[in-house]
Design a protein around this motif. Structure first.
Motif, PDB file in Angstrom:
ATOM      1  N   UNK A  57       1.477  -8.721 -26.589  1.00  0.00           N
ATOM      2  CA  UNK A  57       2.699  -8.336 -26.929  1.00  0.00           C
ATOM      3  C   UNK A  57       3.468  -9.469 -27.311  1.00  0.00           C
ATOM      4  N   UNK A  58       2.951 -10.685 -27.740  1.00  0.00           N
ATOM      5  CA  UNK A  58       3.290 -11.757 -27.615  1.00  0.00           C
ATOM      6  C   UNK A  58       2.365 -12.240 -29.595  1.00  0.00           C
ATOM      7  N   UNK A  59       3.492 -12.661 -30.221  1.00  0.00           N
ATOM      8  CA  UNK A  59       3.495 -12.497 -31.900  1.00  0.00           C
ATOM      9  C   UNK A  59       2.425 -14.073 -31.941  1.00  0.00           C
ATOM     10  N   UNK A  60       1.650 -13.994 -32.632  1.00  0.00           N
ATOM     11  CA  UNK A  60       0.436 -14.897 -32.472  1.00  0.00           C
ATOM     12  C   UNK A  60       0.247 -15.173 -34.037  1.00  0.00           C
ATOM     13  N   UNK A  61       0.336 -16.841 -34.669  1.00  0.00           N
ATOM     14  CA  UNK A  61       0.870 -16.986 -35.875  1.00  0.00           C
ATOM     15  C   UNK A  61      -1.458 -16.577 -36.559  1.00  0.00           C
ATOM     16  N   UNK A  62       0.138 -16.982 -38.075  1.00  0.00           N
ATOM     17  CA  UNK A  62      -1.063 -16.233 -38.786  1.00  0.00           C
ATOM     18  C   UNK A  62      -2.393 -17.028 -39.288  1.00  0.00           C
ATOM     19  N   UNK A  63      -3.607 -17.242 -39.316  1.00  0.00           N
ATOM     20  CA  UNK A  63      -4.373 -17.964 -39.546  1.00  0.00           C
ATOM     21  C   UNK A  63      -4.327 -18.503 -40.913  1.00  0.00           C
ATOM     22  N   UNK A  64      -3.486 -19.353 -41.417  1.00  0.00           N
ATOM     23  CA  UNK A  64      -2.983 -19.561 -42.873  1.00  0.00           C
ATOM     24  C   UNK A  64      -4.538 -20.139 -43.285  1.00  0.00           C
ATOM     25  N   UNK A  65      -3.946 -19.040 -44.698  1.00  0.00           N
ATOM     26  CA  UNK A  65      -6.025 -19.379 -45.834  1.00  0.00           C
ATOM     27  C   UNK A  65      -6.454 -18.776 -45.766  1.00  0.00           C
ATOM     28  N   UNK A  66      -6.442 -17.487 -44.489  1.00  0.00           N
ATOM     29  CA  UNK A  66      -7.564 -17.407 -44.676  1.00  0.00           C
ATOM     30  C   UNK A  66      -8.024 -15.949 -45.401  1.00  0.00           C
ATOM     31  N   UNK A  67      -7.105 -15.749 -45.714  1.00  0.00           N
ATOM     32  CA  UNK A  67      -6.889 -14.203 -46.307  1.00  0.00           C
ATOM     33  C   UNK A  67      -7.448 -14.555 -47.866  1.00  0.00           C
TER      34      UNK A  67
END
Length: 182
Positions: A57-67
C-alpha cells in the motif's frame, strides 16, 4: 575497457529516458509491460522496478536506471528485456501471485532470467547476486564467475542477504519454483 563495455556504456543511457519521461511513475495505462530486444539470445533481463511500484500500500521508489540497463543488456546479447512502463497497482517482485509481469516472465522460462534491481542505500558492495530458493549448478557457476570478474575489476561483489531473492514473490523465486533458470 573492452569494446563491449564501451558499447554498453553508451547504449544504457540511451535506453533510459522513456522510463524517466513520466517522472518514474509510469504511463497512465496501469501495469503496462514492455517486451523488447532481438529475442534470439538465451537471456531474459527483467526490471520489475523500472518505475515506481506499490508495496504493502506504500509507493516504492523506482530502481532508477534498471529499465534502460535491461534493454541495453538484451540488445548487446541478442536477448529479450521485460520491463514496466505503466503505472503500477502492486509490486511485481514482491506480491505473491501471478500478476502480468510474473506471467510474462514465466512464459519465457526456457530463457535464463536475470532480474535487475538497484540499491537505494550506500553499501560496501557494488553487486549482490540473489540466487533464489533453488539455484541450479549453472546459476551458481555463473554467479561465481560474475563475482570473480567484478573482483578483478576492483568491485565488491557477493551473494546473499539482504537481496537473496528467496521471497516467494520475487521473479527469481517464481521462475525457479516453476522449473526455470534464474
Amino acid at each position: 575497457p573492452s569494446p563491449g563495455v564501451t558499447a554498453g556504456s553508451a547504449l544504457w543511457p540511451s535506453r533510459e529516458p522513456s522510463y524517466r519521461a513520466t517522472e518514474p511513475r509510469g504511463s497512465d495505462e496501469e501495469d503496462l509491460l514492455r517486451v523488447c530486444g532481438p529475442g534470439t539470445g538465451r537471456y531474459l533481463f527483467t526490471a520489475p522496478h523500472s518505475i515506481r511500484s506499490i508495496r504493502r500500500g506504500v509507493v516504492k521508489q523506482a530502481d532508477m536506471g534498471t529499465g534502460g540497463l535491461a534493454e541495453a543488456l538484451a540488445e548487446l546479447t541478442g536477448s529479450t528485456a521485460l520491463t514496466i512502463v505503466g503505472r503500477q497497482t502492486g509490486d511485481p517482485n514482491w506480491d505473491i501471485g501471478r500478476g502480468a509481469f510474473q506471467r510474462e516472465g514465466l512464459a519465457r522460462r526456457q530463457l535464463v532470467v536475470v532480474d535487475i534491481h538497484g540499491f537505494r542505500e550506500e553499501r560496501e558492495e557494488d553487486l549482490i547476486i540473489g540466487l533464489g530458493p533453488a539455484p541450479s549448478n549453472a546459476v551458481r557457476e555463473l554467479s561465481d564467475r560474475l563475482i570473480a570478474i567484478a573482483g578483478g575489476r576492483g568491485l565488491a561483489a557477493r551473494t546473499g542477504a539482504p537481496f537473496d531473492a528467496t521471497w516467494p514473490g520475487t521473479i527469481t523465486a517464481t521462475v525457479q519454483v516453476a522449473g526455470g533458470t534464474a
